[in-house]
Write a protein that holds these residues in place. Structure first.
Motif, PDB file in Angstrom:
ATOM      1  N   ASP A  11      30.434  43.307  38.606  1.00 34.96           N
ATOM      2  CA  ASP A  11      31.183  42.394  37.751  1.00 34.96           C
ATOM      3  C   ASP A  11      31.716  43.058  36.494  1.00 34.96           C
ATOM      4  O   ASP A  11      32.251  42.406  35.625  1.00 34.96           O
ATOM      5  CB  ASP A  11      30.323  41.186  37.382  1.00 34.96           C
ATOM      6  CG  ASP A  11      29.048  41.593  36.658  1.00 34.96           C
ATOM      7  OD1 ASP A  11      28.678  42.780  36.714  1.00 34.96           O
ATOM      8  OD2 ASP A  11      28.427  40.714  36.038  1.00 34.96           O
ATOM      9  N   ARG A  12      31.593  44.345  36.418  1.00 35.70           N
ATOM     10  CA  ARG A  12      32.046  45.053  35.226  1.00 35.70           C
ATOM     11  C   ARG A  12      33.199  45.985  35.578  1.00 35.70           C
ATOM     12  O   ARG A  12      33.172  46.668  36.586  1.00 35.70           O
ATOM     13  CB  ARG A  12      30.920  45.871  34.627  1.00 35.70           C
ATOM     14  CG  ARG A  12      29.791  45.023  34.124  1.00 35.70           C
ATOM     15  CD  ARG A  12      28.763  45.859  33.437  1.00 35.70           C
ATOM     16  NE  ARG A  12      27.650  45.012  33.053  1.00 35.70           N
ATOM     17  CZ  ARG A  12      26.541  45.462  32.554  1.00 35.70           C
ATOM     18  NH1 ARG A  12      26.375  46.755  32.370  1.00 35.70           N
ATOM     19  NH2 ARG A  12      25.588  44.637  32.231  1.00 35.70           N
ATOM     20  N   SER A  13      34.185  45.989  34.715  1.00 31.58           N
ATOM     21  CA  SER A  13      35.266  46.946  34.900  1.00 31.58           C
ATOM     22  C   SER A  13      35.010  48.132  33.972  1.00 31.58           C
ATOM     23  O   SER A  13      34.252  48.047  33.021  1.00 31.58           O
ATOM     24  CB  SER A  13      36.626  46.307  34.611  1.00 31.58           C
ATOM     25  OG  SER A  13      36.664  45.881  33.271  1.00 31.58           O
ATOM     26  N   ILE A  14      35.658  49.214  34.277  1.00 25.83           N
ATOM     27  CA  ILE A  14      35.493  50.424  33.481  1.00 25.83           C
ATOM     28  C   ILE A  14      36.586  50.424  32.413  1.00 25.83           C
ATOM     29  O   ILE A  14      37.774  50.525  32.720  1.00 25.83           O
ATOM     30  CB  ILE A  14      35.595  51.677  34.376  1.00 25.83           C
ATOM     31  CG1 ILE A  14      34.514  51.614  35.459  1.00 25.83           C
ATOM     32  CG2 ILE A  14      35.479  52.932  33.537  1.00 25.83           C
ATOM     33  CD1 ILE A  14      34.688  52.649  36.539  1.00 25.83           C
ATOM     34  N   ALA A  15      36.156  50.268  31.172  1.00 24.46           N
ATOM     35  CA  ALA A  15      37.121  50.251  30.073  1.00 24.46           C
ATOM     36  C   ALA A  15      37.496  51.697  29.726  1.00 24.46           C
ATOM     37  O   ALA A  15      36.635  52.578  29.660  1.00 24.46           O
ATOM     38  CB  ALA A  15      36.522  49.562  28.862  1.00 24.46           C
ATOM     39  N   LEU A  36      36.832  43.373  45.628  1.00 18.65           N
ATOM     40  CA  LEU A  36      35.540  43.296  46.313  1.00 18.65           C
ATOM     41  C   LEU A  36      34.761  42.070  45.845  1.00 18.65           C
ATOM     42  O   LEU A  36      34.161  41.367  46.658  1.00 18.65           O
ATOM     43  CB  LEU A  36      34.737  44.574  46.062  1.00 18.65           C
ATOM     44  CG  LEU A  36      33.364  44.650  46.721  1.00 18.65           C
ATOM     45  CD1 LEU A  36      33.490  44.559  48.250  1.00 18.65           C
ATOM     46  CD2 LEU A  36      32.657  45.933  46.321  1.00 18.65           C
ATOM     47  N   GLN A  37      34.784  41.800  44.539  1.00 18.33           N
ATOM     48  CA  GLN A  37      34.125  40.607  44.015  1.00 18.33           C
ATOM     49  C   GLN A  37      34.697  39.351  44.674  1.00 18.33           C
ATOM     50  O   GLN A  37      33.952  38.449  45.066  1.00 18.33           O
ATOM     51  CB  GLN A  37      34.340  40.489  42.511  1.00 18.33           C
ATOM     52  CG  GLN A  37      33.480  41.371  41.670  1.00 18.33           C
ATOM     53  CD  GLN A  37      33.846  41.171  40.217  1.00 18.33           C
ATOM     54  OE1 GLN A  37      34.871  41.642  39.753  1.00 18.33           O
ATOM     55  NE2 GLN A  37      33.009  40.443  39.512  1.00 18.33           N
ATOM     56  N   HIS A  38      36.008  39.301  44.763  1.00 18.50           N
ATOM     57  CA  HIS A  38      36.668  38.144  45.370  1.00 18.50           C
ATOM     58  C   HIS A  38      36.254  37.992  46.832  1.00 18.50           C
ATOM     59  O   HIS A  38      35.939  36.886  47.291  1.00 18.50           O
ATOM     60  CB  HIS A  38      38.188  38.299  45.245  1.00 18.50           C
ATOM     61  CG  HIS A  38      38.964  37.149  45.780  1.00 18.50           C
ATOM     62  ND1 HIS A  38      38.974  35.912  45.174  1.00 18.50           N
ATOM     63  CD2 HIS A  38      39.750  37.042  46.874  1.00 18.50           C
ATOM     64  CE1 HIS A  38      39.722  35.096  45.878  1.00 18.50           C
ATOM     65  NE2 HIS A  38      40.220  35.749  46.914  1.00 18.50           N
ATOM     66  N   LEU A  39      36.244  39.097  47.558  1.00 18.40           N
ATOM     67  CA  LEU A  39      35.865  39.074  48.971  1.00 18.40           C
ATOM     68  C   LEU A  39      34.420  38.618  49.152  1.00 18.40           C
ATOM     69  O   LEU A  39      34.125  37.782  50.010  1.00 18.40           O
ATOM     70  CB  LEU A  39      36.066  40.468  49.587  1.00 18.40           C
ATOM     71  CG  LEU A  39      35.654  40.619  51.043  1.00 18.40           C
ATOM     72  CD1 LEU A  39      36.500  39.727  51.939  1.00 18.40           C
ATOM     73  CD2 LEU A  39      35.774  42.077  51.470  1.00 18.40           C
ATOM     74  N   VAL A  40      33.530  39.133  48.339  1.00 27.61           N
ATOM     75  CA  VAL A  40      32.120  38.745  48.436  1.00 27.61           C
ATOM     76  C   VAL A  40      31.965  37.255  48.126  1.00 27.61           C
ATOM     77  O   VAL A  40      31.201  36.550  48.793  1.00 27.61           O
ATOM     78  CB  VAL A  40      31.244  39.609  47.499  1.00 27.61           C
ATOM     79  CG1 VAL A  40      29.833  39.046  47.372  1.00 27.61           C
ATOM     80  CG2 VAL A  40      31.191  41.046  48.004  1.00 27.61           C
ATOM     81  N   GLY A  41      32.705  36.766  47.148  1.00 27.40           N
ATOM     82  CA  GLY A  41      32.669  35.334  46.836  1.00 27.40           C
ATOM     83  C   GLY A  41      33.143  34.495  48.004  1.00 27.40           C
ATOM     84  O   GLY A  41      32.541  33.466  48.329  1.00 27.40           O
ATOM     85  N   GLN A  42      34.227  34.927  48.649  1.00 25.00           N
ATOM     86  CA  GLN A  42      34.732  34.200  49.815  1.00 25.00           C
ATOM     87  C   GLN A  42      33.721  34.232  50.957  1.00 25.00           C
ATOM     88  O   GLN A  42      33.518  33.221  51.635  1.00 25.00           O
ATOM     89  CB  GLN A  42      36.049  34.804  50.289  1.00 25.00           C
ATOM     90  CG  GLN A  42      37.224  34.501  49.396  1.00 25.00           C
ATOM     91  CD  GLN A  42      38.494  35.156  49.898  1.00 25.00           C
ATOM     92  OE1 GLN A  42      38.484  36.268  50.424  1.00 25.00           O
ATOM     93  NE2 GLN A  42      39.609  34.466  49.734  1.00 25.00           N
ATOM     94  N   LEU A  43      33.091  35.384  51.173  1.00 22.91           N
ATOM     95  CA  LEU A  43      32.083  35.482  52.232  1.00 22.91           C
ATOM     96  C   LEU A  43      30.897  34.575  51.943  1.00 22.91           C
ATOM     97  O   LEU A  43      30.374  33.905  52.844  1.00 22.91           O
ATOM     98  CB  LEU A  43      31.609  36.932  52.382  1.00 22.91           C
ATOM     99  CG  LEU A  43      32.611  37.897  53.000  1.00 22.91           C
ATOM    100  CD1 LEU A  43      32.098  39.325  52.911  1.00 22.91           C
ATOM    101  CD2 LEU A  43      32.902  37.523  54.443  1.00 22.91           C
ATOM    102  N   ARG A  44      30.470  34.521  50.688  1.00 21.67           N
ATOM    103  CA  ARG A  44      29.351  33.656  50.309  1.00 21.67           C
ATOM    104  C   ARG A  44      29.717  32.189  50.549  1.00 21.67           C
ATOM    105  O   ARG A  44      28.928  31.435  51.109  1.00 21.67           O
ATOM    106  CB  ARG A  44      29.001  33.895  48.837  1.00 21.67           C
ATOM    107  CG  ARG A  44      27.755  33.145  48.404  1.00 21.67           C
ATOM    108  CD  ARG A  44      27.378  33.477  46.961  1.00 21.67           C
ATOM    109  NE  ARG A  44      26.988  34.872  46.847  1.00 21.67           N
ATOM    110  CZ  ARG A  44      27.581  35.754  46.040  1.00 21.67           C
ATOM    111  NH1 ARG A  44      28.574  35.389  45.270  1.00 21.67           N
ATOM    112  NH2 ARG A  44      27.153  36.992  45.987  1.00 21.67           N
ATOM    113  N   ASP A  45      30.927  31.801  50.141  1.00 20.56           N
ATOM    114  CA  ASP A  45      31.374  30.420  50.357  1.00 20.56           C
ATOM    115  C   ASP A  45      31.443  30.092  51.847  1.00 20.56           C
ATOM    116  O   ASP A  45      31.035  29.014  52.274  1.00 20.56           O
ATOM    117  CB  ASP A  45      32.748  30.186  49.718  1.00 20.56           C
ATOM    118  CG  ASP A  45      32.711  30.221  48.200  1.00 20.56           C
ATOM    119  OD1 ASP A  45      31.602  30.131  47.623  1.00 20.56           O
ATOM    120  OD2 ASP A  45      33.796  30.355  47.595  1.00 20.56           O
TER     121      ASP A  45
END
Length: 94
Positions: A11-15, A36-45
């Motif tokens: 959940d962290r981006s590299i500043a 990847l975060q979005h994909l994992v969220g969709q898979l969880r849903d």
């Protein structure tokens, strides 16, 4: 440039302030991480939806099974009654 550590935290981006090739790579890494975060969220849903649908199907199957057993019992009683009536009629006609 400091080392980038691999952790389970996605959940962290590299500043950074870089404008060179390394900055381009870090931007691409940040985009990939967000995707990847979005994909994992969709898979969880989807997994939650599948679990819910599975539970509903199981409940429906249980209900259908109970009603089928009730109807089978009713049919057996009806068949027994018809058999008794037929045997009675056969005796009457003899």
């Amino acid at each position: 440039m400091g080392r980038v550590r691999c952790t389970r935290q996605t959940d962290r981006s590299i500043a950074h302030q870089r404008k060179d090739e390394t900055g381009i790579l870090l931007n691409a890494l940040n985009t990939m991480t967000a995707n990847l975060q979005h994909l994992v969220g969709q898979l969880r849903d989807s997994a939650h939806s599948i679990a819910s649908a599975t539970a509903q199907i199981a409940a429906g199957n249980l209900d259908l099974s109970g009603r089928t057993e009730e109807h089978a019992s009713s049919l057996e009683e009806t068949a027994a009654s018809i058999s008794v009536l037929l045997n009675s009629e056969i005796r009457v006609f003899r």
